[in-house]
Design an enzyme around this catalytic site. Structure first.
Site, PDB file in Angstrom:
ATOM      1  N   GLY A  52       0.771  -1.250   0.000  1.00 26.65           N
ATOM      2  CA  GLY A  52       0.000   0.000   0.000  1.00 26.65           C
ATOM      3  C   GLY A  52       0.796   1.291   0.000  1.00 26.65           C
ATOM      4  O   GLY A  52       0.321   2.308  -0.498  1.00 26.65           O
ATOM      5  N   GLU A 106       3.994   3.965   6.099  1.00 28.51           N
ATOM      6  CA  GLU A 106       2.762   3.180   5.907  1.00 28.51           C
ATOM      7  C   GLU A 106       1.766   3.943   5.042  1.00 28.51           C
ATOM      8  O   GLU A 106       1.862   5.166   4.908  1.00 28.51           O
ATOM      9  CB  GLU A 106       2.116   2.898   7.263  1.00 28.51           C
ATOM     10  CG  GLU A 106       2.269   1.475   7.758  1.00 28.51           C
ATOM     11  CD  GLU A 106       1.425   0.440   7.020  1.00 28.51           C
ATOM     12  OE1 GLU A 106       1.024   0.667   5.852  1.00 28.51           O
ATOM     13  OE2 GLU A 106       1.174  -0.616   7.616  1.00 28.51           O
ATOM     14  N   LYS A 138      -7.152   7.449  10.134  1.00 24.03           N
ATOM     15  CA  LYS A 138      -8.592   7.593  10.401  1.00 24.03           C
ATOM     16  C   LYS A 138      -8.749   7.745  11.913  1.00 24.03           C
ATOM     17  O   LYS A 138      -8.871   6.741  12.619  1.00 24.03           O
ATOM     18  CB  LYS A 138      -9.347   6.351   9.922  1.00 24.03           C
ATOM     19  CG  LYS A 138      -9.404   6.182   8.420  1.00 24.03           C
ATOM     20  CD  LYS A 138     -10.232   4.946   8.073  1.00 24.03           C
ATOM     21  CE  LYS A 138     -10.223   4.651   6.606  1.00 24.03           C
ATOM     22  NZ  LYS A 138     -10.812   3.336   6.288  1.00 24.03           N
ATOM     23  N   PHE A 159     -14.084   3.995   3.446  1.00 26.16           N
ATOM     24  CA  PHE A 159     -13.131   3.169   2.709  1.00 26.16           C
ATOM     25  C   PHE A 159     -12.615   3.927   1.483  1.00 26.16           C
ATOM     26  O   PHE A 159     -13.385   4.481   0.702  1.00 26.16           O
ATOM     27  CB  PHE A 159     -13.788   1.858   2.272  1.00 26.16           C
ATOM     28  CG  PHE A 159     -12.798   0.899   1.690  1.00 26.16           C
ATOM     29  CD1 PHE A 159     -11.936   0.183   2.519  1.00 26.16           C
ATOM     30  CD2 PHE A 159     -12.707   0.735   0.316  1.00 26.16           C
ATOM     31  CE1 PHE A 159     -11.001  -0.690   1.982  1.00 26.16           C
ATOM     32  CE2 PHE A 159     -11.766  -0.143  -0.228  1.00 26.16           C
ATOM     33  CZ  PHE A 159     -10.917  -0.853   0.610  1.00 26.16           C
ATOM     34  N   ASP A 166      -5.704  -0.299  -2.320  1.00 25.36           N
ATOM     35  CA  ASP A 166      -6.492  -1.158  -3.212  1.00 25.36           C
ATOM     36  C   ASP A 166      -7.858  -1.519  -2.633  1.00 25.36           C
ATOM     37  O   ASP A 166      -8.091  -1.428  -1.436  1.00 25.36           O
ATOM     38  CB  ASP A 166      -5.748  -2.470  -3.472  1.00 25.36           C
ATOM     39  CG  ASP A 166      -5.788  -3.395  -2.260  1.00 25.36           C
ATOM     40  OD1 ASP A 166      -5.442  -2.935  -1.158  1.00 25.36           O
ATOM     41  OD2 ASP A 166      -6.203  -4.559  -2.407  1.00 25.36           O
ATOM     42  N   ARG A 172      -4.872   0.467  -7.030  1.00 23.89           N
ATOM     43  CA  ARG A 172      -3.622   1.020  -6.485  1.00 23.89           C
ATOM     44  C   ARG A 172      -2.986   2.047  -7.407  1.00 23.89           C
ATOM     45  O   ARG A 172      -2.214   2.893  -6.986  1.00 23.89           O
ATOM     46  CB  ARG A 172      -2.588  -0.092  -6.276  1.00 23.89           C
ATOM     47  CG  ARG A 172      -2.926  -1.099  -5.211  1.00 23.89           C
ATOM     48  CD  ARG A 172      -1.689  -1.918  -4.865  1.00 23.89           C
ATOM     49  NE  ARG A 172      -2.006  -3.137  -4.153  1.00 23.89           N
ATOM     50  CZ  ARG A 172      -2.237  -3.210  -2.842  1.00 23.89           C
ATOM     51  NH1 ARG A 172      -2.184  -2.132  -2.109  1.00 23.89           N
ATOM     52  NH2 ARG A 172      -2.509  -4.361  -2.273  1.00 23.89           N
TER      53      ARG A 172
HETATM   54  P1  5GP Z   1      -5.262  -1.272  10.946  1.00 24.69           P
HETATM   55  O1  5GP Z   1      -4.477  -2.417  11.489  1.00 24.69           O
HETATM   56  O2  5GP Z   1      -4.700   0.078  11.332  1.00 24.69           O
HETATM   57  O3  5GP Z   1      -6.727  -1.378  11.325  1.00 24.69           O
HETATM   58  O4  5GP Z   1      -5.287  -1.432   9.384  1.00 24.69           O
HETATM   59  C1  5GP Z   1      -4.296  -0.965   8.568  1.00 24.69           C
HETATM   60  C2  5GP Z   1      -4.402  -1.578   7.195  1.00 24.69           C
HETATM   61  O5  5GP Z   1      -5.763  -1.748   6.791  1.00 24.69           O
HETATM   62  C3  5GP Z   1      -3.775  -0.664   6.161  1.00 24.69           C
HETATM   63  O6  5GP Z   1      -2.389  -0.892   6.038  1.00 24.69           O
HETATM   64  C4  5GP Z   1      -4.574  -1.005   4.919  1.00 24.69           C
HETATM   65  O7  5GP Z   1      -3.988  -2.113   4.279  1.00 24.69           O
HETATM   66  C5  5GP Z   1      -5.932  -1.418   5.437  1.00 24.69           C
HETATM   67  N1  5GP Z   1      -6.923  -0.315   5.342  1.00 24.69           N
HETATM   68  C6  5GP Z   1      -7.491   0.358   6.366  1.00 24.69           C
HETATM   69  N2  5GP Z   1      -8.368   1.276   5.922  1.00 24.69           N
HETATM   70  C7  5GP Z   1      -8.349   1.197   4.558  1.00 24.69           C
HETATM   71  C8  5GP Z   1      -9.046   1.901   3.512  1.00 24.69           C
HETATM   72  O8  5GP Z   1      -9.868   2.808   3.721  1.00 24.69           O
HETATM   73  N3  5GP Z   1      -8.755   1.516   2.244  1.00 24.69           N
HETATM   74  C9  5GP Z   1      -7.867   0.538   1.953  1.00 24.69           C
HETATM   75  N4  5GP Z   1      -7.670   0.269   0.665  1.00 24.69           N
HETATM   76  N5  5GP Z   1      -7.190  -0.143   2.904  1.00 24.69           N
HETATM   77  C10 5GP Z   1      -7.429   0.181   4.199  1.00 24.69           C
END
Ligand code: 5GP
Length: 184
Positions: A52, A106, A138, A159, A166, A172
């Site tokens: 990502g 990240e 977020k 999202f 992606d 992407r």
């Molecule tokens: P966390 O562990 O902080 O909940 O999730 C992080 C990961 O979730 C990110 O590295 C990403 O891969 C995915 N992710 C979280 N929110 C989104 C979003 O709105 N869109 C996309 N494409 N991936 C997300």
């Protein structure tokens, strides 16, 4: 930008442009300037988390003017024998980070659990310090206490795809960030 790229369809979902490339790059400029200032003389190692972060990492690194190293890691998820369920293991880290200043690069911090796990895992390798650089946060979803020093942008709990992120493997490649259109 032409009108026909304002809305994209990926599989069952439609997305609308929410952050244009020029606006993203302004924030990447800002974050790069902060890092150049704060980490001068520290010879940082940037660890970019694939897939990502690839576009953010590219634009960010072009703006880093202090001596540094850049490397790439992936997080492999597997179902571990643990109460937390999915465990993420760092793969592809060949550098010795002992005593180093590390900057994690990240794409997005959502609940923060991935970042927390990454910090724990890197922490066992005895780096001097670890900083977090992320394209997006977020804040409404954040579940853990993280010191995110270098966040390019904050977004609502929706999202998004594009600029490296992606939906089911697609999206992407778009240069702008798109937010899902809620069709209900
Ligand atoms: P966390 O562990 O902080 O909940 O999730 C992080 C990961 O979730 C990110 O590295 C990403 O891969 C995915 N992710 C979280 N929110 C989104 C979003 O709105 N869109 C996309 N494409 N991936 C997300």
């Amino acid at each position: 930008m032409t009108m026909d790229t304002d809305i994209i369809q990926i599989k069952d979902k439609r997305f609308a442009v929410s952050i244009a490339e020029a606006d993203i790059l302004k924030e990447v400029d800002r974050v790069a300037a902060l890092i150049n200032h704060d980490l001068k003389g520290k010879n940082p190692l940037f660890l970019c988390v694939l897939n990502g972060s690839f576009m953010f990492a590219s634009d960010l690194m072009k703006r880093i003017s202090i001596p540094c190293e850049v490397s790439f890691v992936k997080l492999a998820s597997y179902q571990g024998v643990s109460s937390t369920g999915v465990i993420k293991e760092i793969i592809g880290l060949n550098e010795d980070i002992t005593g180093r200043t590390v900057v994690i690069v990240e794409d997005i911090v959502d609940t923060g659990l991935t970042m927390q796990r990454l910090l724990e895992s890197l922490g066992t390798r005895r780096p001097k310090e670890i900083h977090i650089a992320t394209l997006l946060v977020k804040p409404d979803k954040l579940k853990v206490d993280l010191d995110i020093e270098y966040a390019a942008m904050q977004i609502p709990n929706e999202f998004i795809v594009g600029y490296g992120l992606d939906y089911d493997g697609f999206g992407r490649n778009y240069k702008d960030i798109y937010t899902v259109i809620n069709e209900d």
